[in-house]
Enzyme design. Sequence first.
Site, PDB file in Angstrom:
ATOM      1  N   GLY A  61      45.035  14.071  41.560  1.00  0.00           N
ATOM      2  CA  GLY A  61      45.361  14.188  42.975  1.00  0.00           C
ATOM      3  C   GLY A  61      46.506  13.266  43.313  1.00  0.00           C
ATOM      4  N   TYR A  89      43.555  10.947  38.766  1.00  0.00           N
ATOM      5  CA  TYR A  89      42.950  10.413  39.994  1.00  0.00           C
ATOM      6  C   TYR A  89      41.427  10.377  39.855  1.00  0.00           C
ATOM      7  CZ  TYR A  89      41.858   9.820  44.964  1.00  0.00           C
ATOM      8  OH  TYR A  89      41.379   9.342  46.161  1.00  0.00           O
ATOM      9  N   HIS A 175      46.737  13.998  31.633  1.00  0.00           N
ATOM     10  CA  HIS A 175      46.314  15.359  31.979  1.00  0.00           C
ATOM     11  C   HIS A 175      46.089  16.176  30.709  1.00  0.00           C
ATOM     12  CE1 HIS A 175      46.918  15.272  36.365  1.00  0.00           C
ATOM     13  NE2 HIS A 175      47.873  14.390  36.095  1.00  0.00           N
ATOM     14  N   SER A 229      41.884  51.945  42.930  1.00  0.00           N
ATOM     15  CA  SER A 229      43.323  52.016  43.182  1.00  0.00           C
ATOM     16  C   SER A 229      44.082  52.475  41.952  1.00  0.00           C
ATOM     17  CB  SER A 229      43.844  50.642  43.604  1.00  0.00           C
ATOM     18  OG  SER A 229      43.812  49.749  42.495  1.00  0.00           O
ATOM     19  N   GLY A 230      43.415  52.434  40.786  1.00  0.00           N
ATOM     20  CA  GLY A 230      44.084  52.753  39.537  1.00  0.00           C
ATOM     21  C   GLY A 230      44.657  51.532  38.858  1.00  0.00           C
ATOM     22  N   GLY A 231      44.607  50.377  39.534  1.00  0.00           N
ATOM     23  CA  GLY A 231      45.075  49.138  38.934  1.00  0.00           C
ATOM     24  C   GLY A 231      44.037  48.552  37.992  1.00  0.00           C
ATOM     25  N   VAL A 232      44.392  47.440  37.368  1.00  0.00           N
ATOM     26  CA  VAL A 232      43.521  46.819  36.379  1.00  0.00           C
ATOM     27  C   VAL A 232      42.172  46.426  36.990  1.00  0.00           C
ATOM     28  CG1 VAL A 232      43.287  44.916  34.741  1.00  0.00           C
ATOM     29  CG2 VAL A 232      45.536  45.925  35.165  1.00  0.00           C
ATOM     30  N   SER A 234      40.386  47.182  39.895  1.00  0.00           N
ATOM     31  CA  SER A 234      39.430  48.186  40.346  1.00  0.00           C
ATOM     32  C   SER A 234      38.994  49.077  39.192  1.00  0.00           C
ATOM     33  CB  SER A 234      40.019  49.028  41.479  1.00  0.00           C
ATOM     34  OG  SER A 234      41.126  49.789  41.040  1.00  0.00           O
ATOM     35  N   SER A 235      39.865  49.328  38.227  1.00  0.00           N
ATOM     36  CA  SER A 235      39.509  50.171  37.080  1.00  0.00           C
ATOM     37  C   SER A 235      38.454  49.504  36.212  1.00  0.00           C
ATOM     38  CB  SER A 235      40.756  50.481  36.243  1.00  0.00           C
ATOM     39  OG  SER A 235      41.704  51.212  36.981  1.00  0.00           O
ATOM     40  N   LYS A 380      42.700  37.081  36.102  1.00  0.00           N
ATOM     41  CA  LYS A 380      43.217  38.368  35.650  1.00  0.00           C
ATOM     42  C   LYS A 380      43.099  38.551  34.137  1.00  0.00           C
ATOM     43  CE  LYS A 380      45.572  41.035  37.774  1.00  0.00           C
ATOM     44  NZ  LYS A 380      45.286  42.283  38.528  1.00  0.00           N
TER      45      LYS A 380
END
Length: 525
Positions: A61, A89, A175, A229-232, A234-235, A380
């Site tokens: 942070g 942090y 990190h 929708s045909g996208g990744v 929703s499919s 994704k």
Amino acid sequence: MNSVNTSDNSPVLVVDFGAQYAQLIARRVREAHVYSEIVPHTMSAADMLAKKPAAIILSGGPASVYAEGAPAIDKDIFEAGVPILGICYGFQAMAQALGGRVGRTGTREYGRTEARTAGDSCLFAGLEDKQIVWMSHGDAVSEAPEGFTVTAATDETPVAAFEDRKRRLFGVQWHPEVLHSQRGQAALENFLYEGAGISPNWTPSSIIDEQVAQIRERVGSAQVICALSGGVDSSVAAALVHKAIGDQLTCFFIDHGLLRAGEREQVERDYAESTGIRIFTIDESQRFLSALAGVRDPETKRKIIGREFIRSFESAQRQLVDKLGGGEDVKFLVQGTLYPDVVESGGGEGASNIKSHHNVGGLPEDMNFELIEPLRSLFKDEVRAIGRELGVPEKIVARQPFPGPGLAIRVIGEVTEDNLRILREADAIAREELTAAGLDAEIWQCPVVLLAEVHSVGVQGDHRTYGHPIVLRPVSSEDAMTADWARVPYDVLAHISNRITNSVAEVNRVVLDVTSKPPATIEWE
């Protein structure tokens, strides 16, 4: 190694102190096949423990832990017996809460730094005694709390890591989640597997099994409709629900008039023919265009589209009831909502509303559906992995993202049929040329944006023009939470520009967006 079952809702909680890397920490934990969730630092210890965490990671942070009003962690969390790792942090917050000393040293470490680590420690077991780490701090722990052993140091930071193996408390100043830390992922996995005793059993197949069982139990014998929708997203959501309940699922593809050229035909061909799932197409373009008439504000657009989607599915719901011969309403609606959608829409305490995704912040309060969102906790790339495990065709799984609101949020200004036509023509050219150049696999997404309310002077055929600019926004990303602009070859960009300005009469200028996310988002609206 003592194993903890992480499949029964026992997450690793990433406590966000305002870090730019909180999302990345969560992703790195998941890459270790352990489930993680992000929670705000304002969450009480009781609420955190109510989630039955397998472990807790305190993020970095920008503040100083000793400053007035600085974010702090409820001290009770350290007495709960839960394994905890503090990063930057979070490392300093742990030290201060447990009686150590933190202060400004007068020197700062940023970027590439060599750390000397103790091989007999938990975090660095099996790793090199010297490793390159990524630092970003001006404050430092000058004295470890009682009971802790210092396990790493740098030239400027004598206490660069510590641990209390008995209480399973660990911390590092650098990190480990960033790729610049050479053995950062290995250190995180040492914490998860050895320090916290977690089994790496969160895999695509385990996610599928868990979701299928939950969906079956919740749905029973009821009928379900899916917003396809045909996208990744929703499919894959549809394929996952279909695996759970089979022919109880009916998919509806809503043509809202905001699609790219040829998209409706592509969805009907690619999805309907390859999955065996029942799908109906409904043309609702006039409903959406009428509702968007005169609207220019992007948040209002998103909320209108979310509302009209629900109204469209309510209509589809009634049609399905009629097809099934009447009876009870179909009350379940499947959506392909992802974790980034929830985060950007302000989901969760302390989260900022970056933009209201139509399927989250844009939903109407009076909808009468119960949502099924089997991907809501996933990024994704995790969704793509699940799609492949389910056998969803690669041409669907690998498809570049396209937003649910469609071209409405790529028209900067009013969404009219004429503006949509201009944008469709320009978008089709850009997509054709990027595909021809073999760049589809290298580019995460390439929004093409019409600045409908902007005009610029040009000259075509010795005549003055006053046309619209088109913006190309090619980006590279892993999960849409962060992104960088994709370095498309100049000759490809030049060819796209020439074709658009020669073929689309209303466009006389093509520009390239070279902004990363943050500070920008991928879409313009």
